[in-house]
Design an enzyme around this catalytic site. Structure first.
Site, PDB file in Angstrom:
ATOM      1  CG  HIS B  12      39.790  38.876  42.473  1.00  0.00           C
ATOM      2  ND1 HIS B  12      39.555  40.177  42.825  1.00  0.00           N
ATOM      3  CD2 HIS B  12      38.569  38.297  42.465  1.00  0.00           C
ATOM      4  CE1 HIS B  12      38.265  40.367  43.021  1.00  0.00           C
ATOM      5  NE2 HIS B  12      37.637  39.258  42.825  1.00  0.00           N
ATOM      6  CG  HIS B  59      34.889  36.886  46.571  1.00  0.00           C
ATOM      7  ND1 HIS B  59      35.878  37.820  46.722  1.00  0.00           N
ATOM      8  CD2 HIS B  59      34.636  36.806  45.248  1.00  0.00           C
ATOM      9  CE1 HIS B  59      36.213  38.272  45.512  1.00  0.00           C
ATOM     10  NE2 HIS B  59      35.471  37.685  44.619  1.00  0.00           N
ATOM     11  CG  HIS B 193      33.876  37.594  36.027  1.00  0.00           C
ATOM     12  ND1 HIS B 193      34.267  38.872  36.330  1.00  0.00           N
ATOM     13  CD2 HIS B 193      33.871  36.927  37.216  1.00  0.00           C
ATOM     14  CE1 HIS B 193      34.504  38.976  37.628  1.00  0.00           C
ATOM     15  NE2 HIS B 193      34.254  37.816  38.202  1.00  0.00           N
ATOM     16  CD  GLU B 240      34.562  40.750  41.240  1.00  0.00           C
ATOM     17  OE1 GLU B 240      34.095  39.906  41.999  1.00  0.00           O
ATOM     18  OE2 GLU B 240      35.519  40.514  40.463  1.00  0.00           O
TER      19      GLU B 240
END
Lengths: 116, 279
Positions: B12, B59, B193, B240
């Site tokens: 995502h 987040h 990432h 994640e």
């Protein structure tokens, strides 16, 4: 910047309890930017908005100077700082370029190269 | 009895929401990412699950540092998306399944997972985007949803081994529920990432592919790593992948990989997607 135990990766920081305490006011201000009215209030009076959230001198300075690495060092958490970046119209490639000292184009090219 | 029919894992990033809002699915930059989804949409259309348990990380929309649960389970009749600070159009509310939520909460706590129950819970892009990608024709997905949120904001994060056990406990909770339900588990996050620090932009294709392979061949493989090691291998936000690991652990019995996609980059992220079916 503090390091959680066992991590020694250059240019990589973990947001642990020490950082969470250090950056609380700064992150709380950034959390408030979820609300569009607060984003407008910040834009209308940046210094006053920082003062109302109790940022210290160093945190106010790095906000004023848009110093991404400085914001992290001052206890900023990337998930909350992303909302500040949004106000400035910066995307994550802009942030990546700012932190690595690369141009945005060079940073994007680096991402493309990672896929090859 | 309720049955877990399969699992779907996907990356995502907020930019996906912007791409959807601007209809960029066929844009050359976005096409390799969006093209991964039609086979999964077709599978969902055939299987027609009743409930989706969505394992994701918040987040900074619902949770702030004032109170930050390690594991949180939604227990609401409805969940709302909201502005995360960027003014991206929000999605319509998602229907909950409070009865199954409380089954999860009761069963997980009995299973020694001291989770936080949430009768009000704003769900961010990590929850909403997978549903929009999987049911693009629907304003709101045509099934009930249960958010399960895992902290990746503030260390200490739960370990990979702990998340694996959480997934197994979710499977026990669902499969002991007497209602005739088909449940799909969706894991949202990763893959490699890094957004922050001088190492921003770090991506590790080799590790991502090894991790994806492991979910089929040896699902517990990633539990050997401490989170600091996962950060070294996959970047600060690559951790994640815990959402993927939890999802895979929640699939009981014989599990078959039906589809996968992997593309670098979307935004700053290596985007992966996998579909597993429980036989």
């Amino acid at each position: 910047m503090t390091q959680a135990s066992g991590l020694n990766v250059p240019g990589t920081y973990l947001f642990d309890g020490d950082m969470a305490m250090k950056g609380y006011a700064l992150n709380k201000m950034c959390f408030s930017f979820n609300d569009a009215a607060n984003r407008q209030a910040f834009a209308a009076d940046e210094a006053g908005y920082c003062w109302r959230y109790g940022l210290n001198d160093e945190q106010s300075r790095v906000v004023r100077e848009r110093d991404v690495l400085g914001l992290l060092a001052a206890g900023g958490n990337v998930y909350y700082l992303a909302k500040f970046a949004g106000i400035l119209g910066l995307d994550v490639q802009d942030l990546g370029a700012a932190q690595t000292g690369m141009s945005k184009e060079a940073f994007k090219q680096m991402l493309l190269e990672a896929g090859k | 009895m309720a049955k877990i029919v399969g699992g779907i894992t996907t990356s995502h990033v907020p930019a996906i929401g912007r791409a959807i809002a601007q209809n960029l699915q066929q844009d050359p930059y976005w096409k390799p990412f969006f093209d991964g989804f039609p086979p999964v949409q077709k599978w969902l259309d055939e299987v027609k699950p009743d409930v989706a348990i969505v394992i994701y990380n918040d987040h900074g929309l619902n949770f702030f540092l004032d109170k930050l649960p390690t594991f949180a389970v939604g227990a609401a009749a409805q969940y709302h998306n909201a502005d995360e600070g960027w003014g991206i159009p929000t999605l319509p509310p998602f229907t909950g399944d409070a009865a199954l939520s409380w089954q999860l909460i009761n069963s997980l706590v009995a299973d020694e997972f001291d989770i936080t129950s949430c009768q009000e819970m704003l769900v961010d892009h990590a929850f909403s985007l997978p549903l929009k990608l999987l049911w693009p024709e629907h304003d709101s997905p045509p099934l009930r949803t249960i958010p399960v949120c895992i902290n990746t904001v503030q260390y200490p994060l739960p370990s990979a081994a702990r998340c694996y056990k959480l997934g197994e406990a979710i499977a026990r909770a669902v499969t002991s529920w007497p209602e005739e339900l088909k449940v799909v588990v969706i894991g949202s996050g990763g893959l490699s990432h890094q957004l922050d620090g001088e190492r921003a932009g770090f991506i590790n294709k080799a590790f991502d592919l090894q991790f994806m392979d492991s979910l089929t061949a040896a699902p517990k493989w990633a539990t050997q790593y401490r989170n600091e090691e996962l950060v070294e291998q996959t970047g600060t936000q690559g951790v994640e992948l815990l959402m993927w690991l939890t999802t895979r652990a929640a699939l009981p019995g014989e599990v078959v990989e039906l589809h996968r996609n992997y593309h670098i980059p979307i935004s700053n992220t290596a985007a992966g997607m996998m579909l597993f079916e429980c036989r």
